[in-house]
Design a protein around this motif. Sequence first.
Motif: not given
Length: 138
Positions: A135, A104, A96-101
């Motif tokens: 995602m 998007c 599980t990756l948390h990535s700002p976007c």
Amino acid sequence: MVRMAGGLRLRFLHASLVWLLFAQALAATNTPSSTALQQARECMLLGGHLDLFRDHGVEPHVPQCIYTDCPQGSEKAFGSCVNPELPGQAREIALTLHSPCTSCAADGGVELAGRLWVALAAALQVPLQEIQVSMLLM
């Protein structure tokens, strides 16, 4: 009663086939994809290998397209140069990756998903075809 001569039937069939192929090509060009996945696809279609392999102790690298043999210590799988398969049972992991976007909303997360997909393949040194990326945009 309308009769179609053999030649007219063939022209009708040919025209239908042309429109079908045109619609398929149009759908393929309008399907969103990330630049990272487009580059990987083009590499493989042009006969290259996507180099996802790195030697132990070497800093992670950006996958690149190579038109020579895979580097020593790697093996070719699905058009990619990857780490050799481990003997024994198959292994499966979930991350599980948390990535700002920030972009998007504009592209539906397609660019980020593609970059994550290629980055995970390079980090794990496995072919793109063996990875799934899902995602959740919030």
